[in-house]
Scaffold this active site. Structure first.
Site, mmCIF file in Angstrom:
data_model
loop_
_atom_site.group_PDB
_atom_site.id
_atom_site.type_symbol
_atom_site.label_atom_id
_atom_site.label_comp_id
_atom_site.label_asym_id
_atom_site.label_seq_id
_atom_site.Cartn_x
_atom_site.Cartn_y
_atom_site.Cartn_z
ATOM 1 N NE ARG A 199 -43.138 -62.492 55.863
ATOM 2 C CZ ARG A 199 -42.328 -62.678 54.802
ATOM 3 N NH1 ARG A 199 -42.592 -63.631 53.941
ATOM 4 N NH2 ARG A 199 -41.275 -61.922 54.636
ATOM 5 C CE LYS A 235 -49.821 -68.168 52.891
ATOM 6 N NZ LYS A 235 -49.160 -67.262 51.913
ATOM 7 C CG HIS A 266 -37.204 -59.476 56.880
ATOM 8 N ND1 HIS A 266 -36.899 -59.595 55.544
ATOM 9 C CD2 HIS A 266 -37.549 -58.169 57.068
ATOM 10 C CE1 HIS A 266 -37.059 -58.426 54.947
ATOM 11 N NE2 HIS A 266 -37.451 -57.552 55.842
ATOM 12 C CE LYS A 315 -45.609 -58.234 59.143
ATOM 13 N NZ LYS A 315 -44.910 -59.534 58.974
#
Length: 380
Positions: A57, A347, A53, A266
């Site tokens: 990413r 990934k 989560h 982020k």
């Protein structure tokens, strides 16, 4: 219903336990192969209770952790694009990723080594001054083929894809035990028994609880992600900011993304490690130590950011050497294991899922997974 009358278990060709990134991808790959498959999760994915989560990413291709990852990430990009086409969902933003740090920093030298080995585009000299306050002699690189993924959206797409092709998904069903004694494998879940010819275990931080043989080679770490305000609307993709990873040369690496739709940036840091005994021991409370780990980096290198808006806790399921475990169970070849993704596995999710499905179905691998065999740890 997932249980037949008189307590006889449902029977499948392959079952997947754990539907985070790797497990959801494996279920999708199994469904594409046309086998009778079921995926089981103790929660209801996508969720924020494990390791898959956090809104975004990184996807890096010039891989500093080892050039042997590059074929796997290339395969993953192809499979991400195929999943996007099958589901009509945008998942991978191929924006490029910028790297910075001292010229002799291992993160940067590793990325350059991987780029040379696989002829990847890693140009120098990207402008970063609009967003970062970095020393003038630091090296700046752009991983041109990299970008970022949407994790929650991606897991939902994997599961939607799997169900569309005939797989079943059993949510909120904790798997408490595996019985390997018979001709088939029996799973004991909180929603009844399931029999399967083959099994894929992708339970992340819970892996050693279900497969105790992994305990000597795996651990769990608590990690914290942070979001900061962008009061001047500078840290936005349309202003030119790319996802980034910056190593300070002092055992400090931090990374982040352009502002989201709420104007939040982020940022996470990689080097504060807090080992926990098990997922049950995880504290989701954000403490002063969590904030103290990120604030000095943000204030020094990204002074244009505003206050910290929020933080989230996640878990890193680690292997002993921080490389993935993709292999069959050491005592039972019917069981394939995806474990120890060590905070950098998302990934690769579609390529990992494909590899695990190939292990379960005894098919040839599209990309070698030899570096990720469990025996490297057992024999070390």
């Amino acid at each position: 219903m997932f249980a037949r009358e008189r307590g006889v278990a449902e029977r499948y060709d392959v079952a997947v336990v754990g539907l985070g990134a790797a497990g959801a991808a494996a279920l999708s790959a199994l469904a594409q192969a046309g086998v009778r498959a079921i995926g089981i999760d103790q929660f209801k994915p996508p969720h924020a209770l494990g390791s898959s989560h956090g809104e975004t990413r990184l996807l890096r291709t010039a891989y500093s952790e080892g050039a042997f990852y590059v074929p796997l990430v290339r395969r993953a990009i192809l499979l991400w694009r195929a999943l996007e086409q099958r589901t009509g969902t945008r998942l991978f933003e191929q924006t490029g990723v910028i790297y910075a740090g001292p010229r002799d920093d291992p993160f940067l030298t590793g990325a350059q080594d991987a780029a040379r080995r696989w002829r990847l585009s890693l140009p120098r000299g990207v402008e970063m001054e609009a967003w970062f306050d970095l020393p003038g002699d630091w090296l700046r690189l752009t991983d041109s083929a990299g970008g970022y993924l949407r994790p929650e959206r991606a897991i939902a797409a994997f599961l939607r894809d799997a169900k569309a092709q005939g797989a079943k998904v059993l949510n909120e069903a904790r798997c408490d035990a595996i019985d390997r004694a018979g001709k088939t494998i029996r799973l004991f879940t909180t929603k009844g028994g399931i029999e399967t010819n083959r099994l894929i275990v992708t339970t992340g931080a819970w892996a050693s609880e279900l497969v105790p043989e992994l305990a000597p080679w795996t651990a769990v770490e608590r990690r914290v992600l942070h979001w900061f305000a962008d009061p001047q609307r500078r840290f936005m993709r349309r202003k030119g900011l790319l996802p980034f990873a910056i190593s300070t040369g002092r055992n400090q690496l931090f990374y982040g993304f352009p502002a989201n739709a709420k104007g939040e940036v982020k940022v996470g840091e990689h080097d504060t490690v807090e080992r926990i005994a098990s997922p049950a021991a995880l504290s989701r409370r954000i403490g002063q130590a969590d904030i103290a780990a990120i604030l000095p980096l943000v204030r020094q290198y990204m002074p244009g950011l505003g206050r910290r808006v929020r933080s989230e806790v996640c878990m890193y399921p680690m292997s002993k050497d921080e490389h993935f475990i993709l292999d069959r169970h050491p005592d039972d070849a019917r069981i394939a294991i995806g474990a120890g993704l060590s905070g950098h596995g998302f990934k690769f999710a579609p390529a990992i899922g494909e590899a695990l499905a190939n292990l379960a179905l005894r098919r040839k691998q599209a990309v070698s997974i030899a570096p990720f065999r469990l025996r490297r740890l057992i024999c070390s």
